[in-house]
Design an enzyme around this catalytic site. Structure first.
Site, mmCIF file in Angstrom:
data_model
loop_
_atom_site.group_PDB
_atom_site.id
_atom_site.type_symbol
_atom_site.label_atom_id
_atom_site.label_comp_id
_atom_site.label_asym_id
_atom_site.label_seq_id
_atom_site.Cartn_x
_atom_site.Cartn_y
_atom_site.Cartn_z
ATOM 1 N N PHE A 178 59.675 87.129 8.491
ATOM 2 C CA PHE A 178 60.599 87.797 9.411
ATOM 3 C C PHE A 178 60.460 87.279 10.846
ATOM 4 C CE2 PHE A 178 60.522 91.917 12.039
ATOM 5 C CZ PHE A 178 61.824 91.763 12.501
ATOM 6 N N HIS B 116 47.495 107.554 7.750
ATOM 7 C CA HIS B 116 48.700 107.253 8.544
ATOM 8 C C HIS B 116 48.452 107.459 10.045
ATOM 9 C CE1 HIS B 116 53.376 107.904 8.626
ATOM 10 N NE2 HIS B 116 52.986 106.845 9.303
ATOM 11 N N ARG C 112 51.506 108.666 3.990
ATOM 12 C CA ARG C 112 50.720 107.445 3.802
ATOM 13 C C ARG C 112 49.248 107.798 4.070
ATOM 14 N NH1 ARG C 112 52.388 102.633 7.818
ATOM 15 N NH2 ARG C 112 53.735 101.954 6.130
ATOM 16 N N LYS D 237 43.553 92.411 10.397
ATOM 17 C CA LYS D 237 44.086 91.798 11.618
ATOM 18 C C LYS D 237 43.048 91.867 12.747
ATOM 19 C CE LYS D 237 47.659 90.257 12.293
ATOM 20 N NZ LYS D 237 48.227 88.899 12.080
ATOM 21 N N ARG E 279 56.254 105.339 16.636
ATOM 22 C CA ARG E 279 56.070 103.896 16.761
ATOM 23 C C ARG E 279 56.832 103.441 18.008
ATOM 24 N NH1 ARG E 279 52.768 105.193 13.797
ATOM 25 N NH2 ARG E 279 52.148 104.365 11.769
ATOM 26 N N TYR F 166 45.095 96.702 6.259
ATOM 27 C CA TYR F 166 45.897 95.718 7.004
ATOM 28 C C TYR F 166 45.366 95.582 8.431
ATOM 29 C CZ TYR F 166 49.601 94.063 10.100
ATOM 30 O OH TYR F 166 50.294 93.408 11.086
HETATM 31 P P1 NAD Z 1 56.253 88.794 6.973
HETATM 32 O O1 NAD Z 1 55.504 89.486 5.891
HETATM 33 O O2 NAD Z 1 57.725 88.966 7.071
HETATM 34 O O3 NAD Z 1 55.991 87.218 6.892
HETATM 35 C C1 NAD Z 1 54.714 86.675 6.668
HETATM 36 C C2 NAD Z 1 54.880 85.193 6.345
HETATM 37 O O4 NAD Z 1 53.585 84.627 6.154
HETATM 38 C C3 NAD Z 1 55.682 84.927 5.061
HETATM 39 O O5 NAD Z 1 56.586 83.876 5.271
HETATM 40 C C4 NAD Z 1 54.614 84.541 4.061
HETATM 41 O O6 NAD Z 1 55.093 83.671 3.031
HETATM 42 C C5 NAD Z 1 53.580 83.867 4.952
HETATM 43 N N1 NAD Z 1 52.233 83.897 4.373
HETATM 44 C C6 NAD Z 1 51.553 84.987 3.936
HETATM 45 N N2 NAD Z 1 50.371 84.615 3.435
HETATM 46 C C7 NAD Z 1 50.289 83.259 3.581
HETATM 47 C C8 NAD Z 1 49.308 82.293 3.273
HETATM 48 N N3 NAD Z 1 48.159 82.623 2.668
HETATM 49 N N4 NAD Z 1 49.545 80.987 3.586
HETATM 50 C C9 NAD Z 1 50.707 80.629 4.193
HETATM 51 N N5 NAD Z 1 51.680 81.500 4.482
HETATM 52 C C10 NAD Z 1 51.477 82.804 4.186
HETATM 53 O O7 NAD Z 1 55.523 89.220 8.311
HETATM 54 P P2 NAD Z 1 56.114 89.474 9.772
HETATM 55 O O8 NAD Z 1 56.545 90.886 9.863
HETATM 56 O O9 NAD Z 1 57.030 88.381 10.111
HETATM 57 O O10 NAD Z 1 54.767 89.342 10.632
HETATM 58 C C11 NAD Z 1 54.338 88.074 11.110
HETATM 59 C C12 NAD Z 1 53.058 88.252 11.915
HETATM 60 O O11 NAD Z 1 53.294 89.162 12.983
HETATM 61 C C13 NAD Z 1 51.896 88.840 11.118
HETATM 62 O O12 NAD Z 1 50.713 88.195 11.542
HETATM 63 C C14 NAD Z 1 51.873 90.302 11.515
HETATM 64 O O13 NAD Z 1 50.580 90.829 11.419
HETATM 65 C C15 NAD Z 1 52.334 90.223 12.955
HETATM 66 N N6 NAD Z 1 53.017 91.404 13.501
HETATM 67 C C16 NAD Z 1 54.081 91.952 12.830
HETATM 68 C C17 NAD Z 1 54.766 93.034 13.417
HETATM 69 C C18 NAD Z 1 55.953 93.651 12.734
HETATM 70 O O14 NAD Z 1 56.446 94.677 13.208
HETATM 71 N N7 NAD Z 1 56.477 93.106 11.653
HETATM 72 C C19 NAD Z 1 54.331 93.539 14.644
HETATM 73 C C20 NAD Z 1 53.221 92.955 15.274
HETATM 74 C C21 NAD Z 1 52.588 91.873 14.704
HETATM 75 O O1 DAU Z 2 52.837 98.248 14.837
HETATM 76 C C1 DAU Z 2 53.022 96.945 14.367
HETATM 77 C C2 DAU Z 2 53.062 96.944 12.854
HETATM 78 O O2 DAU Z 2 54.338 97.486 12.489
HETATM 79 C C3 DAU Z 2 52.881 95.559 12.250
HETATM 80 O O3 DAU Z 2 51.598 95.096 12.552
HETATM 81 C C4 DAU Z 2 53.078 95.596 10.722
HETATM 82 O O4 DAU Z 2 53.011 94.284 10.198
HETATM 83 C C5 DAU Z 2 54.435 96.199 10.432
HETATM 84 O O5 DAU Z 2 54.588 96.337 9.025
HETATM 85 C C6 DAU Z 2 54.590 97.561 11.098
HETATM 86 O O6 DAU Z 2 53.705 98.533 10.485
HETATM 87 P P1 DAU Z 2 54.175 100.047 10.245
HETATM 88 O O7 DAU Z 2 53.351 100.635 9.185
HETATM 89 O O8 DAU Z 2 54.272 100.781 11.524
HETATM 90 O O9 DAU Z 2 55.703 99.765 9.732
HETATM 91 P P2 DAU Z 2 56.546 100.401 8.548
HETATM 92 O O10 DAU Z 2 57.941 99.918 8.697
HETATM 93 O O11 DAU Z 2 55.891 100.243 7.221
HETATM 94 O O12 DAU Z 2 56.522 101.967 8.900
HETATM 95 C C7 DAU Z 2 56.993 102.455 10.144
HETATM 96 C C8 DAU Z 2 56.741 103.962 10.168
HETATM 97 O O13 DAU Z 2 57.598 104.591 9.205
HETATM 98 C C9 DAU Z 2 55.327 104.347 9.756
HETATM 99 O O14 DAU Z 2 54.940 105.488 10.505
HETATM 100 C C10 DAU Z 2 55.453 104.722 8.279
HETATM 101 C C11 DAU Z 2 56.855 105.284 8.206
HETATM 102 N N1 DAU Z 2 57.561 105.051 6.917
HETATM 103 C C12 DAU Z 2 57.599 103.788 6.406
HETATM 104 C C13 DAU Z 2 58.282 103.542 5.249
HETATM 105 C C14 DAU Z 2 58.300 102.136 4.654
HETATM 106 C C15 DAU Z 2 58.242 106.104 6.312
HETATM 107 O O15 DAU Z 2 58.219 107.258 6.800
HETATM 108 N N2 DAU Z 2 58.922 105.844 5.158
HETATM 109 C C16 DAU Z 2 58.959 104.606 4.583
HETATM 110 O O16 DAU Z 2 59.571 104.433 3.507
#
Ligand code: NAD
Ligand code: DAU
Length: 351
Positions: free
Chosen positions: A13, A292, A289, A161, A221, A157
């Site tokens: 993403f 949580h 969760r 990290k 969040r 998770y």
């Molecule tokens: P995502 O799950 O959408 O994408 C992760 C990517 O990493 C995928 O393309 C996957 O194929 C690749 N990957 C996973 N394991 C691998 C491995 N062993 N070798 C090579 N590639 C691998 O994740 P995202 O939401 O895009 O998050 C990206 C980064 O940002 C992560 O480090 C996450 O911790 C961090 N982050 C995410 C959020 C969020 O809200 N999504 C917020 C803060 C930080």
């Molecule tokens: O804060 C940054 C993090 O945000 C990143 O590091 C993670 O990679 C990313 O997945 C995200 O984690 P969260 O657990 O906060 O995101 P998620 O979308 O899973 O959930 C957001 C909030 O919504 C959390 O409080 C759990 C709640 N939730 C989530 C899902 C999937 C629900 O209530 N119902 C749901 O079905």
């Protein structure tokens, strides 16, 4: 001068949004080598047009960051001068069910990349590590996460990290590896895998399916549009102090239930929903969760004051854009949800 950047996790993403921004909109003029193992969350279709548009400035390598020799080999082959490390297992619920994959990808994978960078230290100008606000644990009603807030991760998770952040910092202190770290809040926007709250709710609401709210729905969040995260990362890579950590956030705290209600109301207003009951009737409270975290909120003053970064998108405009994107990309959604994109990957990459 960064001209040859190795980006890990570029098919996920945030990574795919970052590569599109870096090559298409930023002042970066070099080449990107995207290293991704294509887990369930990695979809090269996210960058389908990039190869055509940017030719030799974009290289994709299917490889696992857990493969230490392969990582070293890639540094020998492509000579990156910088690393931007997104690759990780990213979904908290999955980490509760199967923590092992998180230990491997997030800790061992990061260690391998650090080792490869250390072995090629003469060429690596910067290792930027993408991390999360979840490493700080959970806030009460008041206060914000600062860069100096002690780490207190609560899920497998966030613990994985946190561990990777410590390793990155240690490589700076011990070996002098030039590093920066960013700890960002919750992202939303195009190409997010529909297991995360916002895309899950959009898709379920469009299909008359229950909208699951964990616990009482009052967990908070701090939401940031994904492109604002991308501009923050590039700003830090260009001008951040080496060895420094920066918090990244959108100053947009919201209770989960309000997020879900906002999405319901936007969807209710669509012409296709005329005559249907409000999407709010689909809201279903489910079991909480485990572990949580109650509230996250980020203070990103350091990044704003020292490096002049500001988020551009308001939550209202960002969520409208995001909804529009999901409505316009039904075939992407179908493929991602059916797992059919894994067949597409096999065809494209013969894996
Ligand atoms: P995502 O799950 O959408 O994408 C992760 C990517 O990493 C995928 O393309 C996957 O194929 C690749 N990957 C996973 N394991 C691998 C491995 N062993 N070798 C090579 N590639 C691998 O994740 P995202 O939401 O895009 O998050 C990206 C980064 O940002 C992560 O480090 C996450 O911790 C961090 N982050 C995410 C959020 C969020 O809200 N999504 C917020 C803060 C930080
Ligand atoms: O804060 C940054 C993090 O945000 C990143 O590091 C993670 O990679 C990313 O997945 C995200 O984690 P969260 O657990 O906060 O995101 P998620 O979308 O899973 O959930 C957001 C909030 O919504 C959390 O409080 C759990 C709640 N939730 C989530 C899902 C999937 C629900 O209530 N119902 C749901 O079905």
């Amino acid at each position: 001068m960064m001209e040859n950047m190795l980006v890990t996790g570029g098919c996920g993403f945030i990574g795919s949004n970052f590569i599109r921004y870096l090559l298409g909109e930023s002042d970066f003029e070099g080449r990107v080598i995207n290293v991704d193992s294509l887990t369930y969350a990695g979809n090269p279709e996210n960058l389908k047009e990039i190869k055509e548009k940017f030719g030799d400035r974009y290289v994709f390598v299917k490889a696992d960051i857990c493969d230490r020799e392969r990582m070293d080999g890639l540094f020998d082959e492509y000579h990156p001068d910088s690393v931007c490390h997104f690759a990780a297992e990213s979904h908290v619920d999955r980490s509760i069910v199967s923590p092992g994959a998180f230990i491997q990808a997030n800790i061992v994978g990061t260690f391998n990349l650090l080792e490869a960078s250390r072995n090629h230290q003469a060429q690596v100008e910067l290792f930027h590590h993408i991390s999360t606000d979840e490493v700080f644990g959970s806030l009460g009603k008041e206060g914000l996460f600062m860069e100096a807030t002690p780490y207190q991760p609560n899920s497998p998770y966030s613990a994985s990290k946190a561990s990777s952040d410590h390793l990155v910092r240690a490589y700076h202190e011990t070996y002098g590896l030039p590093i920066t770290i960013s700890n960002c809040s919750n992202n939303y926007g195009p190409y997010q895998f529909p297991e995360k709250l916002i895309p899950l709710v959009i898709l379920n609401a469009m299909e008359d399916k229950p909208l699951p709210i964990y616990g009482d729905g009052l967990n908070v969040r701090d939401w940031l549009y994904v492109l604002d995260h991308c501009t923050a990362v590039w700003t830090i890579m260009k001008s951040g102090g080496r060895g420094e950590t920066y918090n990244v956030g959108g100053n947009h705290e919201m209770e989960n239930i309000r997020i879900v209600e906002t999405i319901c109301d936007l969807i209710d207003d669509l012409p296709a929903m005329k005559g249907k009951p409000s999407r709010r009737t689909l809201i279903t409270y489910v079991k909480d969760r485990p572990g949580h975290d109650r509230r996250y909120a980020i203070d990103s003053t350091k990044l704003q004051r020292d490096l002049g970064w500001m988020p551009e998108e308001s939550f209202q405009s960002g969520i409208e854009k995001t909804l529009a994107w999901y409505l316009e990309h039904s075939s992407w959604i179908e493929r991602v949800r059916s797992g059919a994109y894994q067949d597409w990957i096999r065809e494209q990459y013969e894996v």
